[in-house]
Design a protein around this motif. Structure first.
Motif, PDB file in Angstrom:
ATOM      1  N   ALA A  24       0.811  -1.225   0.000  1.00 26.12           N
ATOM      2  CA  ALA A  24       0.000   0.000   0.000  1.00 26.12           C
ATOM      3  C   ALA A  24       0.842   1.271   0.000  1.00 26.12           C
ATOM      4  O   ALA A  24       0.469   2.265   0.606  1.00 26.12           O
ATOM      5  CB  ALA A  24      -0.970  -0.002   1.183  1.00 26.12           C
ATOM      6  N   THR A  25       1.990   1.239  -0.677  1.00 24.59           N
ATOM      7  CA  THR A  25       2.844   2.422  -0.716  1.00 24.59           C
ATOM      8  C   THR A  25       3.321   2.797  -2.105  1.00 24.59           C
ATOM      9  O   THR A  25       3.783   3.925  -2.301  1.00 24.59           O
ATOM     10  CB  THR A  25       4.096   2.238   0.155  1.00 24.59           C
ATOM     11  OG1 THR A  25       4.783   1.063  -0.271  1.00 24.59           O
ATOM     12  CG2 THR A  25       3.748   2.131   1.619  1.00 24.59           C
ATOM     13  N   ILE A  26       3.239   1.907  -3.073  1.00 19.73           N
ATOM     14  CA  ILE A  26       3.843   2.159  -4.377  1.00 19.73           C
ATOM     15  C   ILE A  26       3.290   3.437  -5.021  1.00 19.73           C
ATOM     16  O   ILE A  26       4.020   4.148  -5.711  1.00 19.73           O
ATOM     17  CB  ILE A  26       3.684   0.936  -5.320  1.00 19.73           C
ATOM     18  CG1 ILE A  26       4.600   1.057  -6.539  1.00 19.73           C
ATOM     19  CG2 ILE A  26       2.254   0.741  -5.754  1.00 19.73           C
ATOM     20  CD1 ILE A  26       6.034   0.803  -6.254  1.00 19.73           C
ATOM     21  N   HIS A  27       2.038   3.779  -4.755  1.00 20.87           N
ATOM     22  CA  HIS A  27       1.453   4.984  -5.347  1.00 20.87           C
ATOM     23  C   HIS A  27       2.003   6.271  -4.725  1.00 20.87           C
ATOM     24  O   HIS A  27       1.789   7.353  -5.247  1.00 20.87           O
ATOM     25  CB  HIS A  27      -0.078   4.942  -5.255  1.00 20.87           C
ATOM     26  CG  HIS A  27      -0.586   4.883  -3.862  1.00 20.87           C
ATOM     27  ND1 HIS A  27      -0.622   3.709  -3.127  1.00 20.87           N
ATOM     28  CD2 HIS A  27      -1.081   5.841  -3.051  1.00 20.87           C
ATOM     29  CE1 HIS A  27      -1.117   3.960  -1.933  1.00 20.87           C
ATOM     30  NE2 HIS A  27      -1.402   5.247  -1.868  1.00 20.87           N
ATOM     31  N   HIS A  28       2.725   6.155  -3.619  1.00 20.60           N
ATOM     32  CA  HIS A  28       3.335   7.320  -2.974  1.00 20.60           C
ATOM     33  C   HIS A  28       4.772   7.559  -3.454  1.00 20.60           C
ATOM     34  O   HIS A  28       5.374   8.558  -3.083  1.00 20.60           O
ATOM     35  CB  HIS A  28       3.381   7.140  -1.455  1.00 20.60           C
ATOM     36  CG  HIS A  28       2.044   7.083  -0.814  1.00 20.60           C
ATOM     37  ND1 HIS A  28       1.222   8.180  -0.692  1.00 20.60           N
ATOM     38  CD2 HIS A  28       1.370   6.036  -0.264  1.00 20.60           C
ATOM     39  CE1 HIS A  28       0.104   7.814  -0.083  1.00 20.60           C
ATOM     40  NE2 HIS A  28       0.165   6.523   0.185  1.00 20.60           N
ATOM     41  N   LEU A  29       5.309   6.637  -4.233  1.00 17.24           N
ATOM     42  CA  LEU A  29       6.709   6.690  -4.634  1.00 17.24           C
ATOM     43  C   LEU A  29       6.845   7.144  -6.080  1.00 17.24           C
ATOM     44  O   LEU A  29       5.929   6.972  -6.877  1.00 17.24           O
ATOM     45  CB  LEU A  29       7.339   5.292  -4.495  1.00 17.24           C
ATOM     46  CG  LEU A  29       7.276   4.668  -3.116  1.00 17.24           C
ATOM     47  CD1 LEU A  29       7.746   3.217  -3.183  1.00 17.24           C
ATOM     48  CD2 LEU A  29       8.112   5.457  -2.129  1.00 17.24           C
ATOM     49  N   PRO A  30       8.016   7.674  -6.432  1.00 18.90           N
ATOM     50  CA  PRO A  30       8.275   7.907  -7.850  1.00 18.90           C
ATOM     51  C   PRO A  30       8.384   6.527  -8.514  1.00 18.90           C
ATOM     52  O   PRO A  30       9.356   5.807  -8.312  1.00 18.90           O
ATOM     53  CB  PRO A  30       9.598   8.669  -7.870  1.00 18.90           C
ATOM     54  CG  PRO A  30      10.221   8.458  -6.526  1.00 18.90           C
ATOM     55  CD  PRO A  30       9.107   8.111  -5.581  1.00 18.90           C
ATOM     56  N   PHE A  31       7.348   6.146  -9.250  1.00 17.40           N
ATOM     57  CA  PHE A  31       7.143   4.759  -9.677  1.00 17.40           C
ATOM     58  C   PHE A  31       8.341   4.161 -10.413  1.00 17.40           C
ATOM     59  O   PHE A  31       8.859   3.111 -10.033  1.00 17.40           O
ATOM     60  CB  PHE A  31       5.885   4.675 -10.546  1.00 17.40           C
ATOM     61  CG  PHE A  31       5.481   3.273 -10.875  1.00 17.40           C
ATOM     62  CD1 PHE A  31       4.928   2.456  -9.901  1.00 17.40           C
ATOM     63  CD2 PHE A  31       5.648   2.772 -12.147  1.00 17.40           C
ATOM     64  CE1 PHE A  31       4.549   1.158 -10.192  1.00 17.40           C
ATOM     65  CE2 PHE A  31       5.264   1.479 -12.455  1.00 17.40           C
ATOM     66  CZ  PHE A  31       4.721   0.663 -11.475  1.00 17.40           C
ATOM     67  N   THR A  32       8.805   4.820 -11.458  1.00 16.62           N
ATOM     68  CA  THR A  32       9.905   4.273 -12.253  1.00 16.62           C
ATOM     69  C   THR A  32      11.174   4.165 -11.427  1.00 16.62           C
ATOM     70  O   THR A  32      11.878   3.157 -11.478  1.00 16.62           O
ATOM     71  CB  THR A  32      10.149   5.141 -13.507  1.00 16.62           C
ATOM     72  OG1 THR A  32       8.938   5.196 -14.256  1.00 16.62           O
ATOM     73  CG2 THR A  32      11.263   4.588 -14.363  1.00 16.62           C
ATOM     74  N   GLN A  33      11.454   5.176 -10.642  1.00 17.59           N
ATOM     75  CA  GLN A  33      12.657   5.164  -9.796  1.00 17.59           C
ATOM     76  C   GLN A  33      12.568   4.053  -8.752  1.00 17.59           C
ATOM     77  O   GLN A  33      13.549   3.358  -8.501  1.00 17.59           O
ATOM     78  CB  GLN A  33      12.846   6.516  -9.126  1.00 17.59           C
ATOM     79  CG  GLN A  33      14.141   6.631  -8.353  1.00 17.59           C
ATOM     80  CD  GLN A  33      14.325   8.002  -7.726  1.00 17.59           C
ATOM     81  OE1 GLN A  33      13.417   8.836  -7.748  1.00 17.59           O
ATOM     82  NE2 GLN A  33      15.481   8.245  -7.168  1.00 17.59           N
ATOM     83  N   ALA A  34      11.403   3.872  -8.154  1.00 15.93           N
ATOM     84  CA  ALA A  34      11.232   2.815  -7.152  1.00 15.93           C
ATOM     85  C   ALA A  34      11.447   1.437  -7.761  1.00 15.93           C
ATOM     86  O   ALA A  34      12.166   0.601  -7.193  1.00 15.93           O
ATOM     87  CB  ALA A  34       9.851   2.906  -6.519  1.00 15.93           C
ATOM     88  N   LEU A  35      10.843   1.170  -8.927  1.00 12.74           N
ATOM     89  CA  LEU A  35      11.020  -0.137  -9.566  1.00 12.74           C
ATOM     90  C   LEU A  35      12.468  -0.371  -9.982  1.00 12.74           C
ATOM     91  O   LEU A  35      12.981  -1.491  -9.881  1.00 12.74           O
ATOM     92  CB  LEU A  35      10.088  -0.284 -10.760  1.00 12.74           C
ATOM     93  CG  LEU A  35       8.601  -0.404 -10.426  1.00 12.74           C
ATOM     94  CD1 LEU A  35       7.798  -0.584 -11.700  1.00 12.74           C
ATOM     95  CD2 LEU A  35       8.336  -1.543  -9.462  1.00 12.74           C
TER      96      LEU A  35
END
Length: 77
Positions: A24-35
């Motif tokens: 329940a946190t991925i939408h709070h992160l810079p998506f491409t950078q997080a992956l």
């Protein structure tokens, strides 16, 4: 087993984790950078991303209704 809670964007040794979970946190992160960080830090193992999106449309509700028996059939419930 070592359990670590950390900032996903921090630099860790490449391939240092066997499992990475993101609940329940991925939408709070810079998506491409997080992956990119997950891929860099994950040894050959598992990446588990659990989203808790709220159903808004009839398609969302339909997919949710189909997912319940499908998950039960696969033993995930």
């Amino acid at each position: 087993m070592t359990f670590t809670v950390t900032d996903v964007i921090c630099q860790f040794p490449t391939g240092s984790y066997d499992v990475i979970t993101c609940v329940a946190t991925i939408h709070h992160l810079p998506f491409t950078q997080a992956l990119t960080c997950f891929r860099r830090d994950l040894a050959p193992g598992a990446l588990v991303i659990v989203g808790l999106a709220r159903a808004h449309t009839s398609v969302d509700h339909l997919l949710g209704a189909v997912a319940i028996p499908a998950n039960a059939a696969m033993g995930w419930l």
